[in-house]
Design a protein around this motif. Structure first.
Motif, mmCIF file in Angstrom:
data_model
loop_
_atom_site.group_PDB
_atom_site.id
_atom_site.type_symbol
_atom_site.label_atom_id
_atom_site.label_comp_id
_atom_site.label_asym_id
_atom_site.label_seq_id
_atom_site.Cartn_x
_atom_site.Cartn_y
_atom_site.Cartn_z
ATOM 1 N N TYR A 3 -6.949 11.989 10.755
ATOM 2 C CA TYR A 3 -6.999 10.833 9.856
ATOM 3 C C TYR A 3 -5.753 10.887 8.979
ATOM 4 C CZ TYR A 3 -11.783 10.418 11.477
ATOM 5 O OH TYR A 3 -12.895 10.272 12.269
ATOM 6 N N LEU A 4 -4.863 9.920 9.183
ATOM 7 C CA LEU A 4 -3.534 9.984 8.578
ATOM 8 C C LEU A 4 -3.320 8.860 7.577
ATOM 9 C CD1 LEU A 4 -1.456 10.710 11.815
ATOM 10 C CD2 LEU A 4 -2.261 12.368 10.119
ATOM 11 N N ASP A 5 -2.574 9.172 6.520
ATOM 12 C CA ASP A 5 -2.063 8.181 5.566
ATOM 13 C C ASP A 5 -0.574 8.466 5.415
ATOM 14 O OD1 ASP A 5 -4.808 7.361 4.812
ATOM 15 O OD2 ASP A 5 -4.857 9.324 3.853
ATOM 16 N N PRO A 7 3.251 8.014 4.572
ATOM 17 C CA PRO A 7 3.932 7.166 3.591
ATOM 18 C C PRO A 7 4.942 6.239 4.245
ATOM 19 C CG PRO A 7 4.877 9.366 3.583
ATOM 20 C CD PRO A 7 3.690 9.425 4.506
ATOM 21 N N THR A 8 5.005 5.023 3.767
ATOM 22 C CA THR A 8 6.040 4.089 4.191
ATOM 23 C C THR A 8 7.283 4.297 3.323
ATOM 24 O OG1 THR A 8 5.361 2.370 2.641
ATOM 25 C CG2 THR A 8 4.258 2.414 4.795
ATOM 26 N N ASP A 11 6.409 3.330 -0.097
ATOM 27 C CA ASP A 11 5.633 4.368 -0.788
ATOM 28 C C ASP A 11 6.559 5.422 -1.381
ATOM 29 O OD1 ASP A 11 3.062 3.358 -0.253
ATOM 30 O OD2 ASP A 11 2.992 4.336 1.706
ATOM 31 N N GLN A 85 -10.008 14.434 7.538
ATOM 32 C CA GLN A 85 -8.728 15.013 7.162
ATOM 33 C C GLN A 85 -7.826 15.204 8.378
ATOM 34 O OE1 GLN A 85 -7.658 15.606 3.978
ATOM 35 N NE2 GLN A 85 -9.547 14.583 3.363
ATOM 36 N N ARG A 99 -3.122 9.434 -6.077
ATOM 37 C CA ARG A 99 -2.857 8.972 -4.713
ATOM 38 C C ARG A 99 -2.887 10.163 -3.768
ATOM 39 N NH1 ARG A 99 2.275 5.031 -4.414
ATOM 40 N NH2 ARG A 99 1.389 4.742 -2.330
ATOM 41 N N THR A 100 -3.423 9.950 -2.586
ATOM 42 C CA THR A 100 -3.487 11.011 -1.583
ATOM 43 C C THR A 100 -2.835 10.544 -0.289
ATOM 44 O OG1 THR A 100 -5.653 10.294 -0.755
ATOM 45 C CG2 THR A 100 -5.626 11.940 -2.531
ATOM 46 N N PHE A 101 -2.235 11.504 0.414
ATOM 47 C CA PHE A 101 -1.648 11.250 1.732
ATOM 48 C C PHE A 101 -2.093 12.363 2.671
ATOM 49 C CE2 PHE A 101 1.115 9.069 -1.215
ATOM 50 C CZ PHE A 101 1.405 7.873 -0.577
ATOM 51 N N ARG A 102 -2.787 11.990 3.738
ATOM 52 C CA ARG A 102 -3.179 12.948 4.764
ATOM 53 C C ARG A 102 -2.084 12.955 5.827
ATOM 54 N NH1 ARG A 102 -8.969 10.208 5.695
ATOM 55 N NH2 ARG A 102 -7.545 8.432 5.633
ATOM 56 N N SER A 211 4.387 3.302 11.539
ATOM 57 C CA SER A 211 4.435 4.719 11.888
ATOM 58 C C SER A 211 5.765 5.067 12.540
ATOM 59 C CB SER A 211 3.295 5.046 12.857
ATOM 60 O OG SER A 211 3.402 6.367 13.360
#
Length: 374
Positions: A3-5, A7-8, A11, A85, A99-102, A211
């Motif tokens: 499960y990914l977040d 950053p662009t 971001d 995660q 803020r969180t980034f996985r 991505s």
């Protein structure tokens, strides 16, 4: 699955420009196995305690610290969040926001307290993370296989993905001999396969939008050529897995993909080193932190390599880039290399987070400059 977040670019720019009285950056390794996340939550709780100790040591405003710790404690207590995660988690917190980034790459545990965020843990995820997807494409079916460094390969379910070529074009078979205009015979089959390929490409957009994760095509040569002609994803690897992928398991496809992923990384680093060597002869390259800090402050750094693990403590003057080193971490210092990377990003430069062995002379950083600077 992971499960990914990720950053662009927006971001990263937003995070890089933020200034506040208290900014906490936390990085930690996590597991995507939902039944084994208790250790991750305990580590996050311990890192929160480390942040609290550093803030109390410099006499930070108690009310602001209380609000910040409440944000972090709420995250630790969010059992649903920890169920989903990847291999790493980066947390950016202030007393007002979190803020969180996985991310797909495993991270070393880290806590940084400053008036700005520590971005380097995120940069590896947008540089190269040793993970990717395999698109196993055949007339009789299509699969998307997720490949990571540490977990078994797994198939990703994609909403709207065609079942096979025939159903994608509403036919019982794509090899029909009947004609409608020019749609028939071998030429008609190519037309239908192109329609099929477009629908596959369209189904992938929702997952891959924004991505930079490599996509590796596994297909017979003829269908692979058709798919490449309609592909819209910019990170489709030039090298692919040849042959009919229907005969290969997810594990076999992943095994065939890993040398291609390694090759992409080696090519990226080799290209960087070749340009560095050329620019070094023109006095437009450096591994000296003080010189690179000054260059970054004045927008002179075009491309930057940073060691993904090493942290150099200190500060960088806002006006002239003068570096003041510190022996240990504290709430009054930050990562010097990270601050240099932040300035490079804000002036339109490229930053890659890599292993120490990939940086010339094994230094914490290496820079290619737009123009010479002393």
């Amino acid at each position: 699955m992971l499960y990914l977040d990720l950053p662009t670019a927006d971001d990263l720019t937003d995070l890089a420009t933020q200034r506040t009285d208290i900014a906490v950056s936390i990085a930690l390794p996590t597991t995507p196995v939902s039944t084994k996340t208790d250790a991750d939550r305990i580590l996050m709780k311990n890192l929160t305690k480390t942040a609290l100790d550093q803030l109390e040591a410099v006499g930070s405003d108690k009310r602001r610290v209380r609000d910040l710790i409440e944000e972090l404690d709420d995250l630790v207590d969010d059992a649903e969040f920890w169920r989903f995660q990847a291999h790493g988690l980066v947390v950016f917190a202030t007393p007002d926001n979190l803020r969180t980034f996985r991310v797909p790459n495993a991270l070393e545990p880290l806590v940084k307290i400053s008036d700005r965020f520590h971005l380097k843990p995120l940069l590896r995820s947008v540089s190269f993370c040793n993970a990717g997807y395999v698109l196993a494409l055949a007339d009789g079916g299509v699969r998307l296989i997720e490949v990571t460094a540490d977990l078994p390969a797994s198939e990703v379910q994609i909403e709207g993905m065609p079942k096979d070529a025939a159903s994608a074009v509403g036919e019982a078979s794509i090899a029909t001999r009947s004609y409608s205009g020019r749609i028939g015979g071998s030429e008609g089959k190519k037309v239908r396969l192109r329609q099929y390929a477009r629908k596959v490409d369209g189904a992938l957009r929702g997952l891959l939008a924004g991505s930079s994760t490599p996509l590796i095509l596994a297909s017979v040569e003829s269908l692979g050529a058709i798919y490449r002609s309609v592909n819209t994803y910019p990170h489709l690897a030039a090298a692919g897995i040849e042959g009919n992928p229907e005969r290969l398991s997810a594990a076999e496809l992943a095994a065939a993909a890993r040398p291609i992923l390694d090759g992409l990384y080696r090519a990226q680093i080799a290209d960087w080193h070749a340009l560095y060597s050329q620019r070094d002869q023109e006095d437009r390259a450096s591994t000296d932190i003080k010189r690179v800090a000054r260059a970054a402050t004045f927008g002179a750094v075009q491309r930057l390599l940073v060691d993904m693990d090493q942290v150099v403590h200190g500060t960088v003057d806002e006006n002239d880039g003068t570096v003041t080193f510190a022996d240990t971490a504290s709430a009054e210092t930050y990562g010097v290399v990270d601050e240099i990377a932040r300035r490079v990003l804000l002036t339109g430069g490229e930053v890659l987070s890599v292993r120490e062995s990939d940086i010339p002379d094994g230094k914490p950083l290496a820079a290619i400059l737009r123009y010479p600077i002393t």
